[in-house]
Write a protein that holds these residues in place. Sequence first.
Motif, PDB file in Angstrom:
ATOM      1  N   ARG A 158     -40.438  21.058  28.367  1.00  0.00           N
ATOM      2  CA  ARG A 158     -39.775  21.880  29.184  1.00  0.00           C
ATOM      3  C   ARG A 158     -38.421  22.409  28.573  1.00  0.00           C
ATOM      4  NH1 ARG A 158     -41.063  18.211  32.885  1.00  0.00           N
ATOM      5  NH2 ARG A 158     -39.023  17.283  33.127  1.00  0.00           N
ATOM      6  N   ALA A 159     -37.751  21.520  27.703  1.00  0.00           N
ATOM      7  CA  ALA A 159     -36.554  21.986  26.730  1.00  0.00           C
ATOM      8  C   ALA A 159     -37.002  22.935  25.910  1.00  0.00           C
ATOM      9  CB  ALA A 159     -35.850  21.069  26.515  1.00  0.00           C
ATOM     10  N   LEU A 160     -38.391  22.769  25.219  1.00  0.00           N
ATOM     11  CA  LEU A 160     -38.491  23.717  24.231  1.00  0.00           C
ATOM     12  C   LEU A 160     -38.964  25.124  24.664  1.00  0.00           C
ATOM     13  CD1 LEU A 160     -40.629  21.482  21.535  1.00  0.00           C
ATOM     14  CD2 LEU A 160     -38.524  22.588  21.000  1.00  0.00           C
ATOM     15  N   ASP A 161     -39.850  25.021  25.887  1.00  0.00           N
ATOM     16  CA  ASP A 161     -40.334  26.170  26.655  1.00  0.00           C
ATOM     17  C   ASP A 161     -39.024  26.944  26.878  1.00  0.00           C
ATOM     18  OD1 ASP A 161     -42.919  25.555  26.333  1.00  0.00           O
ATOM     19  OD2 ASP A 161     -42.964  24.765  28.210  1.00  0.00           O
ATOM     20  N   ARG A 162     -38.127  26.493  27.503  1.00  0.00           N
ATOM     21  CA  ARG A 162     -36.949  27.256  27.849  1.00  0.00           C
ATOM     22  C   ARG A 162     -36.095  27.828  26.739  1.00  0.00           C
ATOM     23  NH1 ARG A 162     -34.508  26.287  33.211  1.00  0.00           N
ATOM     24  NH2 ARG A 162     -36.157  25.053  34.367  1.00  0.00           N
ATOM     25  N   ALA A 163     -35.905  27.190  25.624  1.00  0.00           N
ATOM     26  CA  ALA A 163     -35.352  27.664  24.586  1.00  0.00           C
ATOM     27  C   ALA A 163     -36.236  28.801  24.101  1.00  0.00           C
ATOM     28  CB  ALA A 163     -35.115  26.843  23.388  1.00  0.00           C
ATOM     29  N   GLY A 164     -37.371  28.707  23.985  1.00  0.00           N
ATOM     30  CA  GLY A 164     -38.210  29.859  23.560  1.00  0.00           C
ATOM     31  C   GLY A 164     -38.171  30.912  24.366  1.00  0.00           C
ATOM     32  N   PHE A 165     -38.231  30.837  25.753  1.00  0.00           N
ATOM     33  CA  PHE A 165     -38.226  31.778  26.742  1.00  0.00           C
ATOM     34  C   PHE A 165     -36.527  32.670  26.538  1.00  0.00           C
ATOM     35  CE2 PHE A 165     -41.481  29.616  29.346  1.00  0.00           C
ATOM     36  CZ  PHE A 165     -42.401  30.355  28.963  1.00  0.00           C
ATOM     37  N   ALA A 166     -35.515  31.929  26.141  1.00  0.00           N
ATOM     38  CA  ALA A 166     -34.375  32.528  26.028  1.00  0.00           C
ATOM     39  C   ALA A 166     -34.427  33.222  24.847  1.00  0.00           C
ATOM     40  CB  ALA A 166     -33.192  31.438  26.080  1.00  0.00           C
ATOM     41  N   ILE A 167     -35.174  32.713  23.895  1.00  0.00           N
ATOM     42  CA  ILE A 167     -35.207  33.654  22.655  1.00  0.00           C
ATOM     43  C   ILE A 167     -35.861  34.896  22.673  1.00  0.00           C
ATOM     44  CG2 ILE A 167     -35.902  33.595  20.171  1.00  0.00           C
ATOM     45  CD1 ILE A 167     -35.208  30.253  20.212  1.00  0.00           C
ATOM     46  N   ILE A 168     -37.008  34.673  23.252  1.00  0.00           N
ATOM     47  CA  ILE A 168     -38.087  35.781  23.647  1.00  0.00           C
ATOM     48  C   ILE A 168     -37.182  36.781  24.481  1.00  0.00           C
ATOM     49  CG2 ILE A 168     -39.999  36.831  24.663  1.00  0.00           C
ATOM     50  CD1 ILE A 168     -41.274  34.517  23.421  1.00  0.00           C
ATOM     51  N   ALA A 169     -36.443  36.476  25.435  1.00  0.00           N
ATOM     52  CA  ALA A 169     -35.785  37.229  26.466  1.00  0.00           C
ATOM     53  C   ALA A 169     -34.736  38.087  25.595  1.00  0.00           C
ATOM     54  CB  ALA A 169     -34.890  36.632  27.724  1.00  0.00           C
ATOM     55  N   THR A 170     -33.991  37.246  24.637  1.00  0.00           N
ATOM     56  CA  THR A 170     -32.926  38.045  23.892  1.00  0.00           C
ATOM     57  C   THR A 170     -33.603  39.121  22.974  1.00  0.00           C
ATOM     58  OG1 THR A 170     -31.374  36.117  24.181  1.00  0.00           O
ATOM     59  CG2 THR A 170     -31.086  37.752  22.062  1.00  0.00           C
TER      60      THR A 170
END
Length: 95
Positions: free
Chosen positions: A49-61
């Motif tokens: 979950r922590a990796l997913d959230r980091a990935g989604f934040a990177i993609i959103a940016t």
Amino acid sequence: MELQFEGDDLKSVLNRLRRAQGQISGVIKMIEEGRDCEEVVTQLAAASRALDRAGFAIIATGLQQCLTDVEQGRRDGETAAQMKARLEKLFLSLA
């Protein structure tokens, strides 16, 4: 595409990645110690979950910056359709 994170965004992503790193180290240690399967899986799920959230934040940016690039016409020869396909591929890589 180069990502440019603002102070709080960068801090948030790095914190999530460090949290995942710690959780993965913990999972390795738990396996080496022969810990209970349920505990190991719980920690592994938390790391995921922590990796997913980091990935989604990177993609959103990245999406936000790409939209800005399109509006300002800064992408070198890339059509809107090509950019959409590229971003869709990135997004789906986390799904």
